[in-house]
Design a protein around this motif. Structure first.
Motif, PDB file in Angstrom:
ATOM      1  N   HIS A  95      -6.291  -7.413   8.223  1.00  0.00           N
ATOM      2  CA  HIS A  95      -7.193  -6.377   7.744  1.00  0.00           C
ATOM      3  C   HIS A  95      -7.446  -6.672   6.273  1.00  0.00           C
ATOM      4  N   GLU A 101      -1.908  -4.807   8.044  1.00  0.00           N
ATOM      5  CA  GLU A 101      -2.149  -4.949   9.471  1.00  0.00           C
ATOM      6  C   GLU A 101      -2.560  -6.395   9.670  1.00  0.00           C
ATOM      7  N   ARG A 166       7.585  -0.171  11.043  1.00  0.00           N
ATOM      8  CA  ARG A 166       6.464  -0.934  11.577  1.00  0.00           C
ATOM      9  C   ARG A 166       6.541  -1.009  13.084  1.00  0.00           C
ATOM     10  N   THR A 185       1.124  -6.931  13.992  1.00  0.00           N
ATOM     11  CA  THR A 185       1.948  -5.873  13.401  1.00  0.00           C
ATOM     12  C   THR A 185       1.179  -4.984  12.433  1.00  0.00           C
ATOM     13  N   ALA A 186       1.635  -3.734  12.338  1.00  0.00           N
ATOM     14  CA  ALA A 186       1.040  -2.770  11.410  1.00  0.00           C
ATOM     15  C   ALA A 186       2.098  -1.724  11.072  1.00  0.00           C
ATOM     16  N   PHE A 191      -0.678   1.764  12.903  1.00  0.00           N
ATOM     17  CA  PHE A 191      -0.627   1.249  14.274  1.00  0.00           C
ATOM     18  C   PHE A 191      -1.231   2.255  15.248  1.00  0.00           C
ATOM     19  N   ASP A 194      -5.084   2.353  14.776  1.00  0.00           N
ATOM     20  CA  ASP A 194      -5.838   1.151  15.138  1.00  0.00           C
ATOM     21  C   ASP A 194      -5.320   0.501  16.411  1.00  0.00           C
ATOM     22  N   LEU A 198      -5.500  -3.593  17.822  1.00  0.00           N
ATOM     23  CA  LEU A 198      -4.263  -4.383  17.751  1.00  0.00           C
ATOM     24  C   LEU A 198      -3.858  -4.854  19.144  1.00  0.00           C
TER      25      LEU A 198
END
Ligand SMILES: *[C@@H]1O[C@H](CO)[C@@H](O)[C@H](O)[C@H]1NC(C)=O
Length: 208
Positions: A95, A101, A166, A185-186, A191, A194, A198
């Protein structure tokens, strides 16, 4: 001004064509599949990798070894030569503004991996988590869900790993002499927000 433009209708017709094309592209970017871009990974050997990315590699004639789709507004962040040689980082997208992200692929090949068989999902995951301390901790202390999935002729171990900080989606598989691991990963709150994008990265990951 308006009068002048009307007077040159034929010239205007010619001029509007290149103006319209980007508008159409922008419109398309909001519809279905165009919300995503395709990443093709070539997994160049570390000693040949120059750190400026597969696209500029002389050996573009080599076929890609894996692919996935990622959100169209994300950007590619080419791994450095150090990341490539120390942890096998092969490709990365993120991102552009949060940069928290992200998705990356680690590709480990050569004689250590030629004869390795991915028997046990959890131990495969621990090997790959080695380069990322937060992931390693999430694997140890967090909640890990795992499954196997056959995608285009390859068996993949798929994981959903949640820690307080996370969340991670990962897919690990082997093709030829190389073991590939995708990690998406975020931070936990991003998470949730989005999730669809993902998850799309993980769902479209395949070895070619
Ligand atoms: C499956 O993998 C092959 C290469 O092994 C590739 O050419 C093909 O495009 C892949 N299939 C799909 C549906 O992407």
């Amino acid at each position: 001004m308006i009068v002048c433009a009307r007077a040159s209708a034929s010239r205007r017709a010619i001029l509007t064509v290149p103006v319209l094309l980007p508008l159409l592209d922008a419109a398309r970017a909001h519809a279905g599949d165009s919300d995503y871009k395709k990443f093709l990974g070539y997994s160049a050997a570390p000693d040949l990798y120059l750190g400026y990315g597969q696209k500029n590699d002389n050996r573009v004639a080599d076929p890609p070894l894996y692919s996935f789709e990622y959100p169209a507004d994300w950007t590619e962040e080419i791994p450095t030569k150090t990341e490539k040689s120390t942890m096998g980082m092969d490709g990365r997208v993120m991102h552009p503004s949060t940069r928290k992200e992200l998705a990356y692929v680690v590709a480990l090949g050569g004689k250590d991996y030629r004869d390795s068989v991915l028997k046990d999902a959890r131990s495969s995951l621990i090997v790959f988590a080695g380069g990322d301390p937060d992931l390693r901790q999430a694997v140890t202390d967090g909640k890990v869900e795992q499954a196997t999935k056959r995608v285009n002729g390859s068996d993949l171990f798929v994981f959903d790993i949640a820690s307080d900080k996370r969340r991670y989606l990962s897919s690990i598989g082997k093709k030829g002499d190389t073991v590939f691991a995708l990690v998406v990963t975020a931070p936990a709150n991003a998470f949730e927000r989005d999730y669809a994008g993902l998850k799309h990265i993980q769902d479209t990951f395949q070895l070619l």
